[in-house]
Design a protein around this motif. Structure first.
Motif, PDB file in Angstrom:
ATOM      1  N   ALA A  19      15.713 -21.462  14.060  1.00 25.38           N
ATOM      2  CA  ALA A  19      14.886 -21.033  12.934  1.00 25.38           C
ATOM      3  C   ALA A  19      13.592 -20.425  13.433  1.00 25.38           C
ATOM      4  O   ALA A  19      12.978 -20.924  14.375  1.00 25.38           O
ATOM      5  CB  ALA A  19      14.586 -22.216  12.016  1.00 25.38           C
ATOM      6  N   ASP A  22      10.967 -16.321   8.622  1.00 28.10           N
ATOM      7  CA  ASP A  22      11.512 -16.714   7.320  1.00 28.10           C
ATOM      8  C   ASP A  22      13.039 -16.706   7.333  1.00 28.10           C
ATOM      9  O   ASP A  22      13.681 -16.634   6.288  1.00 28.10           O
ATOM     10  CB  ASP A  22      10.997 -15.771   6.227  1.00 28.10           C
ATOM     11  CG  ASP A  22      11.366 -14.311   6.486  1.00 28.10           C
ATOM     12  OD1 ASP A  22      11.980 -14.033   7.555  1.00 28.10           O
ATOM     13  OD2 ASP A  22      11.042 -13.460   5.649  1.00 28.10           O
ATOM     14  N   GLU A  23      13.611 -16.782   8.545  1.00 29.66           N
ATOM     15  CA  GLU A  23      15.068 -16.746   8.683  1.00 29.66           C
ATOM     16  C   GLU A  23      15.554 -17.850   9.610  1.00 29.66           C
ATOM     17  O   GLU A  23      14.815 -18.357  10.452  1.00 29.66           O
ATOM     18  CB  GLU A  23      15.537 -15.402   9.241  1.00 29.66           C
ATOM     19  CG  GLU A  23      15.376 -14.227   8.303  1.00 29.66           C
ATOM     20  CD  GLU A  23      15.956 -12.949   8.900  1.00 29.66           C
ATOM     21  OE1 GLU A  23      16.234 -12.024   8.124  1.00 29.66           O
ATOM     22  OE2 GLU A  23      16.121 -12.890  10.148  1.00 29.66           O
ATOM     23  N   VAL A  25      19.347 -18.957  11.844  1.00 25.51           N
ATOM     24  CA  VAL A  25      20.645 -18.449  12.300  1.00 25.51           C
ATOM     25  C   VAL A  25      21.570 -19.621  12.610  1.00 25.51           C
ATOM     26  O   VAL A  25      21.177 -20.587  13.271  1.00 25.51           O
ATOM     27  CB  VAL A  25      20.481 -17.573  13.568  1.00 25.51           C
ATOM     28  CG1 VAL A  25      21.846 -17.063  14.031  1.00 25.51           C
ATOM     29  CG2 VAL A  25      19.539 -16.413  13.301  1.00 25.51           C
ATOM     30  N   GLU A  37      25.513 -16.345  11.481  1.00 28.76           N
ATOM     31  CA  GLU A  37      25.182 -16.226  10.067  1.00 28.76           C
ATOM     32  C   GLU A  37      23.674 -16.390   9.907  1.00 28.76           C
ATOM     33  O   GLU A  37      23.114 -17.401  10.309  1.00 28.76           O
ATOM     34  CB  GLU A  37      25.909 -17.294   9.252  1.00 28.76           C
ATOM     35  CG  GLU A  37      25.593 -17.230   7.760  1.00 28.76           C
ATOM     36  CD  GLU A  37      26.139 -18.421   6.991  1.00 28.76           C
ATOM     37  OE1 GLU A  37      25.854 -18.519   5.774  1.00 28.76           O
ATOM     38  OE2 GLU A  37      26.823 -19.265   7.601  1.00 28.76           O
ATOM     39  N   THR A  38      23.027 -15.393   9.307  1.00 25.59           N
ATOM     40  CA  THR A  38      21.584 -15.449   9.081  1.00 25.59           C
ATOM     41  C   THR A  38      21.312 -15.801   7.623  1.00 25.59           C
ATOM     42  O   THR A  38      21.910 -15.215   6.712  1.00 25.59           O
ATOM     43  CB  THR A  38      20.921 -14.110   9.431  1.00 25.59           C
ATOM     44  OG1 THR A  38      21.216 -13.791  10.794  1.00 25.59           O
ATOM     45  CG2 THR A  38      19.416 -14.182   9.259  1.00 25.59           C
ATOM     46  N   VAL A  39      20.442 -16.777   7.407  1.00 21.41           N
ATOM     47  CA  VAL A  39      20.125 -17.232   6.043  1.00 21.41           C
ATOM     48  C   VAL A  39      18.609 -17.291   5.884  1.00 21.41           C
ATOM     49  O   VAL A  39      17.870 -17.422   6.854  1.00 21.41           O
ATOM     50  CB  VAL A  39      20.737 -18.625   5.760  1.00 21.41           C
ATOM     51  CG1 VAL A  39      22.247 -18.586   5.857  1.00 21.41           C
ATOM     52  CG2 VAL A  39      20.149 -19.681   6.699  1.00 21.41           C
ATOM     53  N   PRO A  40      18.109 -17.204   4.648  1.00 18.44           N
ATOM     54  CA  PRO A  40      16.661 -17.388   4.424  1.00 18.44           C
ATOM     55  C   PRO A  40      16.264 -18.821   4.770  1.00 18.44           C
ATOM     56  O   PRO A  40      17.049 -19.756   4.591  1.00 18.44           O
ATOM     57  CB  PRO A  40      16.490 -17.115   2.928  1.00 18.44           C
ATOM     58  CG  PRO A  40      17.743 -16.418   2.503  1.00 18.44           C
ATOM     59  CD  PRO A  40      18.834 -16.894   3.402  1.00 18.44           C
ATOM     60  N   PHE A  41      15.050 -18.987   5.243  1.00 22.27           N
ATOM     61  CA  PHE A  41      14.581 -20.319   5.614  1.00 22.27           C
ATOM     62  C   PHE A  41      13.175 -20.539   5.085  1.00 22.27           C
ATOM     63  O   PHE A  41      12.272 -19.724   5.324  1.00 22.27           O
ATOM     64  CB  PHE A  41      14.597 -20.487   7.137  1.00 22.27           C
ATOM     65  CG  PHE A  41      14.070 -21.810   7.611  1.00 22.27           C
ATOM     66  CD1 PHE A  41      14.564 -23.003   7.098  1.00 22.27           C
ATOM     67  CD2 PHE A  41      13.081 -21.870   8.586  1.00 22.27           C
ATOM     68  CE1 PHE A  41      14.073 -24.239   7.533  1.00 22.27           C
ATOM     69  CE2 PHE A  41      12.586 -23.095   9.032  1.00 22.27           C
ATOM     70  CZ  PHE A  41      13.087 -24.278   8.507  1.00 22.27           C
ATOM     71  N   SER A  79       7.519 -19.060   5.199  1.00 20.73           N
ATOM     72  CA  SER A  79       7.824 -18.759   6.603  1.00 20.73           C
ATOM     73  C   SER A  79       7.343 -19.908   7.476  1.00 20.73           C
ATOM     74  O   SER A  79       6.556 -20.770   7.045  1.00 20.73           O
ATOM     75  CB  SER A  79       7.135 -17.471   7.051  1.00 20.73           C
ATOM     76  OG  SER A  79       5.726 -17.656   7.105  1.00 20.73           O
ATOM     77  N   GLU A 112      20.391 -26.922   4.065  1.00 17.95           N
ATOM     78  CA  GLU A 112      21.651 -26.187   3.931  1.00 17.95           C
ATOM     79  C   GLU A 112      22.867 -27.100   3.844  1.00 17.95           C
ATOM     80  O   GLU A 112      24.001 -26.603   3.813  1.00 17.95           O
ATOM     81  CB  GLU A 112      21.814 -25.225   5.112  1.00 17.95           C
ATOM     82  CG  GLU A 112      20.811 -24.081   5.117  1.00 17.95           C
ATOM     83  CD  GLU A 112      21.082 -23.081   4.008  1.00 17.95           C
ATOM     84  OE1 GLU A 112      22.266 -22.791   3.743  1.00 17.95           O
ATOM     85  OE2 GLU A 112      20.107 -22.597   3.393  1.00 17.95           O
TER      86      GLU A 112
END
Length: 727
Positions: A19, A22-23, A25, A37-41, A79, A112
């Motif tokens: 992490a 703001d992303e 993986v 896989e990339t997700v918002p964080f 972020s 998640e």
């Protein structure tokens, strides 16, 4: 699979998470392929009141949590940078308690609802092992990467598929060797990088030499370089300091740490040396190549082929050690919202706390403030007898404290959702199911996986009681911990009373079991077990889990056991302290084995032989020498002495007198000179490397006295007629 019923994971095959910004993986196995896989964080923390961020100039989103416990508000940030600013703000403007999660991956896995390795088996994990062989400049006992001549000469590697490779300076420079290693790691693309003493030796050494040659250590996925920081973990009563390395998209596991953790529970290791461990666990190859560590440089010059074979044997043994000791941590990582390498070094209290907190956040419920730590009475341990005993049984209460918690339905007072008992109940059920499946499994690989799985459940189950007294635990409960311990003492006392009443001879009592000699004429273990069980309250199950040919009880928590196959296991610092010189450890180890096997004549013979060797100066000097590591540089040591904050040390004084470039991390090996048995260690120490080639000068009187004092400690356990006199 059992784990799927315990903790749900929205993703399968995830082997690493990262992490930043703001992303986040996820790295995952996908059949024969691999996916990212990339997700918002949005990082988070918990507050006791919304006013705590009232003056925060950044952006935060607050959500109330149900319940009336201390941490009632969840704050999210857009972020990592904004989160860090909020943490700094809270630390500067404290307006009540707030709850920080230990690391970003834990937050991500919680948010998640994902767990590492979900749906995977241990054998699917890609593990790569490596080991360095390095030169040591003449005059020094141990290599130092800061010295120009102490080069890496071999990098040996293997992985969990059976692949092996040894790179060496035989056909390339040190710079090219390091670059080739980096390329090979990228090509093999492991999920885990393993090594023995990896964090204190191999990685720091590699990093320093790479920096000298301006080679980028792009060991992470996507060409990332390692990050490091000083860290530590608790190991029973002591703290282990080490350099923590984080490699992007991968995990770093030091098999030395695995061995240390194993020893906390089993207390049967005399050393953490890789060669010793391979022999202890039974995977040392019969044709294994051995070279004295002090002769690596010499072997490089005179016999490279043998040295290369030795290097490959090192990584093979590392691979076997990892395969033996890692699976329980692998399966814990599939339950806990934590990185795999963190599961290895985090204590059981931190691990369970992460699990409980995750369950509460999933339910959107507030969290309590931990109770203040306090002392309380613990387990019942004692040695009723000392000496040598034949035909010894061990009666063990199955998971004593968890059994008490379940039988009495006792739970932490602030666990409003009932998570504690629900998870403990489930873990016990899953463990029993896993054990049944293991017994029925015909495929050896499936059997091993299920054995590791039920072992993982056992570790977690036995951690529940300790969690009650964990100072940082959100749901700790010191009153309940004391109550459970008191009940445990009652139950063990019931067992003790039954055994004494039945005519058994109780030798040693530990936390949840008793070593004893069965009553005269009793040979049916099953029938005797039923009698013990009938003497205990419902819900408490016992098992006679082992029979030993003999037991030597030295004092409480210090004993040795003789297995039916002749194997001897030793428990307790008094019988295997690493602070002793090698000849003393060897003497104790052999003496204990002779006692157990009733080879009493061999003991005075060994004593006389060792005494004669010392007196004639024929015992190898390394057997008499002590090795100590320099935690500080010699200059720092001198500053501490001058300031009155340090004590004189033989190792540092020798390093300074040698005029050699000793650095922090170097190892100093020395022996004592002089003529009297009582001498100052600091003033009579001499570097082993400076021992004269001709006439020897060790302090014979000092070492004879050490041997005599050691022998006197064990003299009471020898038959009187076997005790040598006149020394």
């Amino acid at each position: 699979m059992f784990l799927d019923e315990l903790v749900n994971s929205r993703r399968r095959g995830v082997v690493a998470v990262e992490a930043a910004g703001d992303e986040a993986v996820f790295f995952a196995h996908d059949g024969d392929g691999f996916r990212k896989e990339t997700v918002p964080f949005a990082p988070m923390l918990l507050l006791s009141a919304p006013e705590q961020l009232e003056d925060f100039p950044g952006t935060a989103t607050l959500s109330p949590l149900s319940g009336e416990m201390t941490y009632r508000f969840l704050a999210r940030f857009p972020s990592v940078e904004e989160y860090d600013r909020a943490v700094a703000h809270l630390r500067k403007n404290a307006r009540g308690p707030y709850f920080l999660f230990r690391d970003l991956p834990q937050q991500l896995l919680q948010q998640e609802e994902t767990r590492l390795f979900a749906g995977m088996e241990f054998r699917e994990l890609r593990r790569l092992q490596f080991d360095l062989e390095v030169k040591t400049t003449p005059g020094f006992d141990f290599p130092n990467p800061e010295r120009e001549g102490d080069e890496i000469i071999i990098v040996s590697m293997c992985d969990s598929t059976g692949w092996e490779l040894a790179l060496s300076q035989d056909n390339m420079s040190e710079k090219e060797l390091i670059a080739a290693f980096v390329r090979t790691v990228a090509e093999r693309d492991p999920d885990v990088i393993e090594g023995h003493n990896l964090c204190r030796f191999d990685l720091p050494y590699l990093e320093t030499r790479a920096k000298r040659h301006k080679v980028k250590l792009t060991l992470g996925r996507g060409g990332a370089t390692p990050k490091k920081r000083s860290s530590r973990f608790s190991l029973a009563e002591r703290i282990v300091n080490y350099t923590r390395y984080d490699i992007y998209g991968r995990h770093v596991v030091d098999t030395l740490h695995l061995a240390m953790m194993y020893d906390v529970a089993n207390r049967d290791l005399e050393s953490y040396n890789l060669k010793y461990l391979a022999k202890h666990f039974g995977f040392a190859s019969e044709d294994r190549t051995y070279i004295d560590g002090a002769k690596i440089s010499q072997a490089w010059e005179s016999d490279r082929r043998t040295l290369l074979a030795y290097a490959l044997d090192d990584v093979r043994e590392t691979r076997n050690l990892g395969a033996l000791l890692s699976p329980s941590y692998f399966y814990q990582a599939s339950i806990l919202p934590m990185k795999y390498q963190d599961v290895v070094v985090r204590g059981s209290g931190s691990s369970l706390d992460a699990l409980f907190v995750s369950e509460y956040l999933k339910a959107g419920h507030s969290l309590p403030l931990p109770e203040m730590a306090r002392r309380y009475s613990g387990a019942l341990t004692r040695a009723d007898e000392t000496g040598i005993f034949e035909t010894v049984w061990h009666c063990d209460v199955r998971s004593l404290y968890p059994s008490i918690l379940l039988a009495e339905r006792w739970a932490p007072s602030r666990d409003e959702l009932g998570v504690f008992l629900r998870l403990l109940d489930a873990l016990r059920t899953f463990r029993l199911n896993a054990k049944d499946a293991m017994r029925a499994a015909k495929d050896p690989a499936e059997h091993n996986e299920l054995q590791a799985l039920q072992g993982t459940f056992k570790i977690l189950i036995n951690s529940f009681y300790g969690y009650l007294g964990f100072a940082q635990g959100a749901f700790n409960d010191f009153d309940l911990a004391e109550k459970v311990a008191a009940r445990g003492r009652e139950i063990l006392t019931m067992m003790l009373d039954f055994l004494n009443g039945a005519g058994a001879n109780v030798i040693e009592m530990d936390t949840d079991g008793i070593y004893f000699q069965p009553p005269e004429g009793v040979t049916d273990r099953g029938a005797f077990l039923k009698r013990i069980q009938n003497a205990l309250p419902p819900g408490i199950e016992v098992e006679l889990d082992h029979t030993y040919t003999a037991m030597f009880s030295y004092k409480s928590k210090n004993y040795a056991l003789l297995e039916e196959d002749g194997t001897v296991s030793i428990t307790g610092a008094a019988l295997k302290s690493r602070g002793l010189e090698p000849f003393q450890r060897k003497f104790i180890s052999n003496l204990v084995e002779f006692l157990l096997k009733r080879k009493f004549d061999a003991i005075p013979e060994m004593y006389r032989r060792m005494r004669d060797e010392i007196e004639a100066r024929e015992m190898p000097l390394p057997e008499l020498a002590k090795s100590e590591s320099l935690n500080d540089s010699p200059a720092t040591y001198q500053r501490k002495l001058a300031a009155g904050t340090g004590r004189r040390s033989a190792a540092y004084e020798l390093a300074i007198r040698s005029k050699l470039d000793f650095q922090a991390g170097d190892q100093v090996t020395y022996y004592l000179t002089g003529e009297k048995k009582k001498v100052s260690v600091v003033d009579n120490a001499k570097l082993l490397s400076e021992a004269p080639a001709g006439e020897r000068d060790e302090n014979v009187a000092y070492y004879l006295n050490k041997l005599d004092e050691l022998y006197d400690n064990f003299r009471p356990f020898l038959p009187e007629e076997k005790t040598p006199l006149g020394f």
